[in-house]
Design an enzyme around this catalytic site. Structure first.
Site, PDB file in Angstrom:
ATOM      1  N   ASP A   1      82.284  71.177   1.550  1.00  0.00           N
ATOM      2  CA  ASP A   1      83.581  71.853   0.850  1.00  0.00           C
ATOM      3  C   ASP A   1      83.828  72.977   1.782  1.00  0.00           C
ATOM      4  OD1 ASP A   1      84.974  72.493  -1.255  1.00  0.00           O
ATOM      5  OD2 ASP A   1      83.896  73.878  -2.124  1.00  0.00           O
TER       6      ASP A   1
ATOM      7  N   ASP B   1      87.009  75.831   0.385  1.00  0.00           N
ATOM      8  CA  ASP B   1      87.244  76.637  -0.634  1.00  0.00           C
ATOM      9  C   ASP B   1      86.326  77.346  -0.821  1.00  0.00           C
ATOM     10  OD1 ASP B   1      90.261  76.989  -0.538  1.00  0.00           O
ATOM     11  OD2 ASP B   1      89.881  75.043  -0.367  1.00  0.00           O
TER      12      ASP B   1
END
Length: 228
Positions: free
Chosen positions: A14, A16
Site C-alpha cells: 500500500d 498512503d
C-alpha cells in the site's frame, strides 16, 4: 488470532501512511474543513475511510459528521487543499531500506494504492526514483479495480500483473489501514500491518503480523533473505 507467517515469493505494498507519510496531511486538511462546522475529524472517523476511494470516503465523512455539503463539494475542496501539501510528503522510516533490500535480492514487489493518477503524481513528485523500483503500480482508478478496499479487487489485479503471476497465498501485503487488511485477507494473502499509533488496537487483530514501523520488519519470518 491470525495464523503464523508462511513463506512468500511476492510482495505488494500500500502507499498512503505505509510508504509515504500522507495520512497526516489528510488529517490536517479534513480537520481544517471540519472546523468550519465545529466538527472533529477524529481517528474513529479516519479509520473508517483510510484506504477508500475519494468519493466513497467523502460520503462516509459527511454521513458520520453530518456535514452540510455534497460528497463532490468535499472532494473538490479537500483536493484543492491537498494539492498544496502532497508534494511535501516524506517516505516513512524503513521504507527505502526495505525496497532497496528486496530489489537487491531480486524479490518481485509491486504497489497497490487507492490513490487516483493525479493524486499519485502529486504525492510521489519528490520520490520518482524510489517508485520506479516497483515492478508495476496499480492505482485506485484502474479499470480492473471495480470496488475499493475492503474488497480485494486491487490486490487481485496487482498480483495478476506479476510475470508469471504467483499463487495468491504466496503474496504478502503491507498495509496500515483496517480496510486494506480486510482486502488482503479477502484476496487470500497474508498481511503485515503497520498501523498509526493512534489507531485502536482492536482494529489490528486480523493481520498476520503487526509492527510499529517498517524498520522492524524481519524478512526471514516470511522466508525472504534477511538484512545483512
Amino acid at each position: 488470532m491470525a495464523a503464523p507467517p508462511q513463506p512468500v515469493t511476492h510482495l505488494i505494498f500500500d502507499m498512503d501512511g505505509l510508504l509515504l507519510d500522507t495520512e497526516r496531511l489528510y488529517s490536517v486538511v479534513f480537520q481544517e474543513i471540519c472546523n468550519r462546522y465545529d466538527k472533529k475529524y477524529s481517528w474513529d472517523v479516519k479509520s473508517l475511510v483510510m484506504g477508500k476511494k475519494a468519493l466513497e470516503a467523502a460520503q462516509i465523512i459527511i454521513d458520520v459528521l453530518q456535514l452540510p455539503m455534497s460528497k463532490e463539494e468535499l472532494v473538490e475542496e479537500s483536493q484543492t487543499k491537498l494539492k498544496e501539501v502532497f508534494p511535501t510528503a516524506a517516505l516513512m522510516p524503513g521504507a527505502e531500506k526495505l525496497i532497496i533490500h528486496l530489489r537487491k535480492h531480486g524479490i518481485p514487489f509491486a504497489l497497490a494504492t487507492s490513490s487516483g493518477s493525479a493524486s499519485f503524481d502529486m504525492k510521489t513528485s519528490r520520490h520518482k526514483e524510489f517508485f520506479s523500483l516497483f515492478s508495476h503500480i496499480v492505482l485506485g482508478d484502474d479499470p480492473e479495480v471495480q470496488h475499493g478496499k475492503p474488497d480485494p479487487d486491487i490486490f487481485l489485479a496487482c498480483a495478476k500483473r506479476f510475470s508469471p503471476p504467483p499463487a495468491m497465498e504466496k503474496c504478502l501485503v503491507f498495509e496500515d489501514a483496517p480496510n486494506g487488511v480486510e482486502a488482503a485477507l479477502a484476496a487470500g494473502m497474508q498481511v503485515v500491518m503497520v498501523p498509526d499509533g493512534n489507531l485502536s488496537r482492536d482494529l489490528t487483530t486480523k493481520a498476520t503480523l503487526v509492527l510499529n514501523s517498517l524498520q522492524d520488519f524481519q524478512p526471514e519470518l516470511f522466508g525472504l533473505p534477511s538484512y545483512e
